[in-house]
Design a protein around this motif. Structure first.
Motif, PDB file in Angstrom:
ATOM      1  N   ASP A 190     -26.287  -2.445  22.820  1.00  0.00           N
ATOM      2  CA  ASP A 190     -27.059  -3.593  22.353  1.00  0.00           C
ATOM      3  C   ASP A 190     -26.131  -4.713  21.922  1.00  0.00           C
ATOM      4  OD1 ASP A 190     -28.891  -5.344  21.328  1.00  0.00           O
ATOM      5  OD2 ASP A 190     -29.924  -3.875  20.084  1.00  0.00           O
ATOM      6  N   THR A 191     -26.103  -5.794  22.687  1.00  0.00           N
ATOM      7  CA  THR A 191     -25.434  -7.024  22.303  1.00  0.00           C
ATOM      8  C   THR A 191     -26.464  -8.143  22.389  1.00  0.00           C
ATOM      9  OG1 THR A 191     -24.722  -7.652  24.532  1.00  0.00           O
ATOM     10  CG2 THR A 191     -23.279  -6.154  23.286  1.00  0.00           C
ATOM     11  N   PRO A 192     -26.184  -9.316  21.808  1.00  0.00           N
ATOM     12  CA  PRO A 192     -27.182 -10.398  21.872  1.00  0.00           C
ATOM     13  C   PRO A 192     -27.600 -10.771  23.290  1.00  0.00           C
ATOM     14  CG  PRO A 192     -25.520 -10.899  20.230  1.00  0.00           C
ATOM     15  CD  PRO A 192     -25.051  -9.668  20.937  1.00  0.00           C
ATOM     16  N   ALA A 193     -26.686 -10.622  24.234  1.00  0.00           N
ATOM     17  CA  ALA A 193     -26.990 -11.069  25.596  1.00  0.00           C
ATOM     18  C   ALA A 193     -27.365  -9.942  26.544  1.00  0.00           C
ATOM     19  CB  ALA A 193     -25.790 -11.830  26.167  1.00  0.00           C
ATOM     20  N   ILE A 194     -26.862  -8.732  26.294  1.00  0.00           N
ATOM     21  CA  ILE A 194     -27.008  -7.643  27.262  1.00  0.00           C
ATOM     22  C   ILE A 194     -27.422  -6.368  26.544  1.00  0.00           C
ATOM     23  CG2 ILE A 194     -25.814  -6.223  28.975  1.00  0.00           C
ATOM     24  CD1 ILE A 194     -23.937  -8.602  29.427  1.00  0.00           C
ATOM     25  N   LYS A 195     -28.357  -5.644  27.178  1.00  0.00           N
ATOM     26  CA  LYS A 195     -28.818  -4.370  26.628  1.00  0.00           C
ATOM     27  C   LYS A 195     -28.862  -3.341  27.752  1.00  0.00           C
ATOM     28  CE  LYS A 195     -31.699  -6.891  23.336  1.00  0.00           C
ATOM     29  NZ  LYS A 195     -30.768  -6.777  22.205  1.00  0.00           N
ATOM     30  N   ARG A 196     -28.458  -2.121  27.410  1.00  0.00           N
ATOM     31  CA  ARG A 196     -28.474  -1.032  28.374  1.00  0.00           C
ATOM     32  C   ARG A 196     -28.998   0.236  27.690  1.00  0.00           C
ATOM     33  NH1 ARG A 196     -27.626  -4.712  31.273  1.00  0.00           N
ATOM     34  NH2 ARG A 196     -25.950  -4.998  32.814  1.00  0.00           N
ATOM     35  N   LEU A 197     -29.742   1.026  28.464  1.00  0.00           N
ATOM     36  CA  LEU A 197     -30.161   2.360  28.033  1.00  0.00           C
ATOM     37  C   LEU A 197     -29.446   3.361  28.924  1.00  0.00           C
ATOM     38  CD1 LEU A 197     -31.896   4.198  26.266  1.00  0.00           C
ATOM     39  CD2 LEU A 197     -33.775   3.888  27.890  1.00  0.00           C
ATOM     40  N   ILE A 198     -28.670   4.272  28.304  1.00  0.00           N
ATOM     41  CA  ILE A 198     -27.806   5.189  29.045  1.00  0.00           C
ATOM     42  C   ILE A 198     -28.159   6.622  28.697  1.00  0.00           C
ATOM     43  CG2 ILE A 198     -25.412   5.924  29.418  1.00  0.00           C
ATOM     44  CD1 ILE A 198     -24.578   3.042  28.714  1.00  0.00           C
ATOM     45  N   ALA A 199     -28.230   7.470  29.716  1.00  0.00           N
ATOM     46  CA  ALA A 199     -28.493   8.899  29.549  1.00  0.00           C
ATOM     47  C   ALA A 199     -27.294   9.691  30.057  1.00  0.00           C
ATOM     48  CB  ALA A 199     -29.751   9.302  30.308  1.00  0.00           C
ATOM     49  N   VAL A 200     -27.047  10.847  29.438  1.00  0.00           N
ATOM     50  CA  VAL A 200     -26.037  11.783  29.927  1.00  0.00           C
ATOM     51  C   VAL A 200     -26.755  13.079  30.292  1.00  0.00           C
ATOM     52  CG1 VAL A 200     -23.943  13.071  29.412  1.00  0.00           C
ATOM     53  CG2 VAL A 200     -24.232  10.759  28.492  1.00  0.00           C
ATOM     54  N   ALA A 201     -26.632  13.444  31.580  1.00  0.00           N
ATOM     55  CA  ALA A 201     -27.311  14.639  32.093  1.00  0.00           C
ATOM     56  C   ALA A 201     -26.599  15.090  33.357  1.00  0.00           C
ATOM     57  CB  ALA A 201     -28.780  14.336  32.411  1.00  0.00           C
ATOM     58  N   GLY A 202     -26.531  16.403  33.549  1.00  0.00           N
ATOM     59  CA  GLY A 202     -25.928  16.931  34.765  1.00  0.00           C
ATOM     60  C   GLY A 202     -24.477  16.553  34.935  1.00  0.00           C
ATOM     61  N   GLY A 203     -23.754  16.338  33.825  1.00  0.00           N
ATOM     62  CA  GLY A 203     -22.349  15.975  33.906  1.00  0.00           C
ATOM     63  C   GLY A 203     -22.102  14.533  34.283  1.00  0.00           C
ATOM     64  N   LYS A 204     -23.143  13.703  34.299  1.00  0.00           N
ATOM     65  CA  LYS A 204     -22.998  12.304  34.680  1.00  0.00           C
ATOM     66  C   LYS A 204     -23.629  11.400  33.621  1.00  0.00           C
ATOM     67  CE  LYS A 204     -23.359  13.349  39.636  1.00  0.00           C
ATOM     68  NZ  LYS A 204     -24.119  13.060  40.890  1.00  0.00           N
ATOM     69  N   ALA A 205     -23.230  10.137  33.665  1.00  0.00           N
ATOM     70  CA  ALA A 205     -23.871   9.103  32.864  1.00  0.00           C
ATOM     71  C   ALA A 205     -24.767   8.281  33.774  1.00  0.00           C
ATOM     72  CB  ALA A 205     -22.823   8.216  32.191  1.00  0.00           C
ATOM     73  N   TRP A 206     -25.973   7.968  33.287  1.00  0.00           N
ATOM     74  CA  TRP A 206     -26.976   7.291  34.103  1.00  0.00           C
ATOM     75  C   TRP A 206     -27.422   5.996  33.439  1.00  0.00           C
ATOM     76  CZ3 TRP A 206     -28.839   9.943  38.558  1.00  0.00           C
ATOM     77  CH2 TRP A 206     -28.404  11.276  38.670  1.00  0.00           C
ATOM     78  N   ASN A 207     -27.533   4.957  34.229  1.00  0.00           N
ATOM     79  CA  ASN A 207     -28.096   3.696  33.768  1.00  0.00           C
ATOM     80  C   ASN A 207     -29.602   3.758  33.972  1.00  0.00           C
ATOM     81  OD1 ASN A 207     -28.925   1.107  33.236  1.00  0.00           O
ATOM     82  ND2 ASN A 207     -27.414   0.109  34.547  1.00  0.00           N
ATOM     83  N   ILE A 208     -30.350   3.836  32.883  1.00  0.00           N
ATOM     84  CA  ILE A 208     -31.807   3.919  32.967  1.00  0.00           C
ATOM     85  C   ILE A 208     -32.448   2.734  32.250  1.00  0.00           C
ATOM     86  CG2 ILE A 208     -31.837   6.430  33.239  1.00  0.00           C
ATOM     87  CD1 ILE A 208     -32.592   6.623  30.265  1.00  0.00           C
ATOM     88  N   SER A 209     -31.743   1.612  32.233  1.00  0.00           N
ATOM     89  CA  SER A 209     -32.261   0.422  31.571  1.00  0.00           C
ATOM     90  C   SER A 209     -33.572  -0.034  32.203  1.00  0.00           C
ATOM     91  CB  SER A 209     -31.235  -0.708  31.632  1.00  0.00           C
ATOM     92  OG  SER A 209     -30.002  -0.281  31.095  1.00  0.00           O
ATOM     93  N   SER A 210     -33.719   0.222  33.494  1.00  0.00           N
ATOM     94  CA  SER A 210     -34.958  -0.054  34.207  1.00  0.00           C
ATOM     95  C   SER A 210     -35.476   1.243  34.793  1.00  0.00           C
ATOM     96  CB  SER A 210     -34.731  -1.076  35.326  1.00  0.00           C
ATOM     97  OG  SER A 210     -35.878  -1.178  36.146  1.00  0.00           O
ATOM     98  N   LYS A 211     -36.732   1.559  34.543  1.00  0.00           N
ATOM     99  CA  LYS A 211     -37.284   2.802  35.062  1.00  0.00           C
ATOM    100  C   LYS A 211     -37.420   2.785  36.570  1.00  0.00           C
ATOM    101  CE  LYS A 211     -42.149   1.515  34.454  1.00  0.00           C
ATOM    102  NZ  LYS A 211     -43.432   1.900  33.816  1.00  0.00           N
ATOM    103  N   ASP A 212     -37.372   1.610  37.160  1.00  0.00           N
ATOM    104  CA  ASP A 212     -37.517   1.491  38.614  1.00  0.00           C
ATOM    105  C   ASP A 212     -36.193   1.626  39.350  1.00  0.00           C
ATOM    106  OD1 ASP A 212     -40.281   1.006  38.349  1.00  0.00           O
ATOM    107  OD2 ASP A 212     -39.884  -1.111  37.916  1.00  0.00           O
ATOM    108  N   GLU A 213     -35.083   1.653  38.598  1.00  0.00           N
ATOM    109  CA  GLU A 213     -33.767   1.766  39.242  1.00  0.00           C
ATOM    110  C   GLU A 213     -32.869   2.628  38.367  1.00  0.00           C
ATOM    111  OE1 GLU A 213     -30.435  -1.122  41.395  1.00  0.00           O
ATOM    112  OE2 GLU A 213     -31.886  -1.945  39.986  1.00  0.00           O
ATOM    113  N   VAL A 214     -32.889   3.925  38.624  1.00  0.00           N
ATOM    114  CA  VAL A 214     -32.097   4.890  37.870  1.00  0.00           C
ATOM    115  C   VAL A 214     -30.880   5.267  38.704  1.00  0.00           C
ATOM    116  CG1 VAL A 214     -32.083   7.174  36.803  1.00  0.00           C
ATOM    117  CG2 VAL A 214     -34.141   5.750  36.688  1.00  0.00           C
ATOM    118  N   LEU A 215     -29.687   4.901  38.228  1.00  0.00           N
ATOM    119  CA  LEU A 215     -28.468   5.096  39.005  1.00  0.00           C
ATOM    120  C   LEU A 215     -27.381   5.722  38.146  1.00  0.00           C
ATOM    121  CD1 LEU A 215     -28.323   1.632  40.825  1.00  0.00           C
ATOM    122  CD2 LEU A 215     -29.057   3.812  41.807  1.00  0.00           C
ATOM    123  N   PRO A 216     -26.600   6.657  38.719  1.00  0.00           N
ATOM    124  CA  PRO A 216     -25.468   7.216  37.979  1.00  0.00           C
ATOM    125  C   PRO A 216     -24.280   6.253  38.017  1.00  0.00           C
ATOM    126  CG  PRO A 216     -25.583   8.207  40.143  1.00  0.00           C
ATOM    127  CD  PRO A 216     -26.783   7.302  40.033  1.00  0.00           C
TER     128      PRO A 216
END
Length: 520
Positions: free
Chosen positions: A74-100
């Motif tokens: 969380d910064t004033p300009a940029i926000k990200r939601l990150i998950a760790v699963a299966g030995g990887k980090a995932w960008n899940i900031s958008s539910k329509d585009e989930v990418l490791p």
């Protein structure tokens, strides 16, 4: 012969019993519990004037592996939601585009995280610590961190938790009493130095957490840095520079109950709540410092029996965590129970407790004011909709026993729960008497099928005579008397719902009973 006149006056009395806004009570004996409390309160939240069913959750992002870490950048300009699963980090900031994230590997998926300035650190006690940030050209960067140390005891893979206090990052070393910090305050990379607490920790053990404790309610000279060991010893330091003896003073060593896990602290309104074997306890109530303020949050004395029961067999399990959910007005404490999870929830305005069930959550995070949790194969958005991903929400409240204003024997004839809902739903309501406990299971309970209006069919013909099922009026407070047949001195109202399409509110219950001689 003159016929004797008989007094045929109505001997029934009416009383209105408020809904149990006092919340869950697992402390007091059943005979002395306040009528506004509840013996069971599952999936109903105590408000100021009513209790209401919690909302459900919806699938947000499919991962395919158990999600054991969630973190918000969380910064004033940029926000990200990150998950760790299966030995990887995932960008899940958008539910329509989930990418490791490419070239990022974890051997352990349970991480502790901390953000300082524009860097989000991941530590798990097994891997080289990772750092995430967004570069000036708006590119996501996920890489090994850049801290080093010339100390021969420095093993970065053993670092397992972190905290910011007095403008410094503090990194907890797994299995020791050592904590590492930057040589210069404010650094997000560079040289680390060690602060060894083994010389001052009287009870031994290992370091579990570092906390920033603000006694004056804000950032100021009263801020203290607290080191919490596995034995429950809290080492409290004043000052900001461990390299300067005149600016780093041990205020005291204090004992409290043992903390649970590396996520055992929760910051709230300048205080620090500790998840411990004895409950959820603010430092201001646990440590006898002269300047300690009264806590802004009621601690868990009222549900201490439940917490003790859970910690006895589950304190070594992963998943213990606390967070403040401001949007809902409550704090959530995630609790592993055998192979499942439950949540102990406190209304932060009233201090009343309840319990959430049937939420299988390995971890939680707040992202853009919404609550998310990680489960077996996906991330779920909590407080969304009125079902648990399409499954019914089971609500159950067992109100404290009450003599209803009379110590005499009484026969309860009718109940009138005043409720409000967003659409039709069904209800099972009855009374337990004199500390007895009945078990009334759900039957056909959704929609209006199978319901019988009062006085249409004989009561004795119903398959379940001590429970009833009825539909409310949409959007309006429903007030309707329902037959009940129970005799005793003290009564407990049991209120059970099963729904996947409602926000149900319960305000109070009218009770009609007959007392005195001639009942039998």
């Amino acid at each position: 012969m003159q016929q004797r006149q008989q007094n045929r006056a109505n001997r029934s009395q009416n009383i209105t019993l408020p809904a149990p806004v006092g919340g869950l009570n697992v402390r007091d004996s059943l005979d002395f519990m306040e009528a506004a409390d509840a013996i069971v309160m599952d999936n109903y939240i105590p408000g100021e004037t009513k209790v209401y069913l919690r909302r459900g959750f919806a699938r947000y992002a499919a991962i395919g592996s158990p999600v054991e870490t969630l973190a918000a950048y969380d910064t004033p300009a940029i926000k990200r939601l990150i998950a760790v699963a299966g030995g990887k980090a995932w960008n899940i900031s958008s539910k329509d585009e989930v990418l490791p994230y490419e070239n990022v590997q974890f051997t352990a998926n349970v991480c502790q995280t901390v953000q300082y300035k524009d860097r989000l650190f991941f530590l798990n006690g097994s891997d080289m610590p990772k750092v995430f940030y967004v570069s000036e050209d708006r590119q996501d960067v996920f890489e090994d961190w850049s801290f080093t140390s010339e100390n021969e005891n420095f093993l970065p893979q053993k670092l397992i938790a972190a905290k910011v206090s007095k403008e410094r990052l503090w990194f907890v070393e797994k299995g020791s009493l050592r904590v590492w910090y930057p040589a210069e305050a404010g650094n997000i990379a560079g040289e680390l130095q060690v602060f060894d607490l083994s010389a001052v920790a009287k009870s031994g053990g290992q370091l579990m957490a570092v906390a920033n404790w603000t006694q004056d309610g804000g950032q100021g000279i009263d801020d203290l840095t607290v080191f919490i060991t596995s034995k429950g010893e809290c080492l409290v330091y004043a000052g900001s520079n461990p390299n300067n003896a005149s600016d780093w003073v041990l205020k005291g060593s204090y004992m409290m109950s043992k903390p649970i896990g590396y996520k055992c602290t929760l910051q709230y309104q300048g205080d620090v709540i500790i998840i411990s074997e004895d409950g959820y306890i603010p430092l201001s109530k646990a440590l006898p410092l002269d300047k300690a303020n009264a806590s802004q949050v009621a601690f868990s004395d009222k549900i201490r029996g439940l917490v003790l029961e859970r910690t006895q067999d589950n304190k070594s399990k992963e998943g213990w965590q606390g967070l403040i959910y401001g949007r809902g007005g409550y704090a959530i404490f995630n609790v592993p129970v055998a192979q499942q999870f439950e949540q102990h929830v406190i209304n932060i305005n009233t201090g009343a407790w309840c319990r959430f069930t049937n939420i299988r959550s390995f971890c939680w995070v707040i992202f853009e004011d919404r609550a998310y949790f990680g489960s077996d194969e996906a991330v779920f958005l909590f407080d969304e909709g009125y079902s648990d991903a399409g499954v019914h929400i089971l609500g159950e409240v067992k109100q404290a026993f009450s003599d209803l204003g009379s110590p005499n024997l009484k026969k309860i004839q009718m109940l009138n729960p005043r409720t409000k809902s967003s659409m039709r739903y069904s209800l099972v309501i009855y009374t337990d008497m004199d500390f007895a406990e009945q078990s009334v299971d759900y039957r056909e309970n959704i929609g209006s099928s199978g319901m019988t209006k009062w006085n249409v069919a004989p009561w004795s013909s119903l398959a379940n005579q001590i429970g009833t099922k009825w539909a409310t009026l949409k959007g309006k407070i429903r007030s309707q008397w329902i037959a009940n047949s129970a005799t005793g001195f003290k009564a407990s109202v049991v209120f059970k719902t099963k729904t996947r399409g409602n926000l149900i509110e319960w305000f109070d219950t009218g009770i009609r009973y007959e007392q005195g001689s001639g009942i039998f």
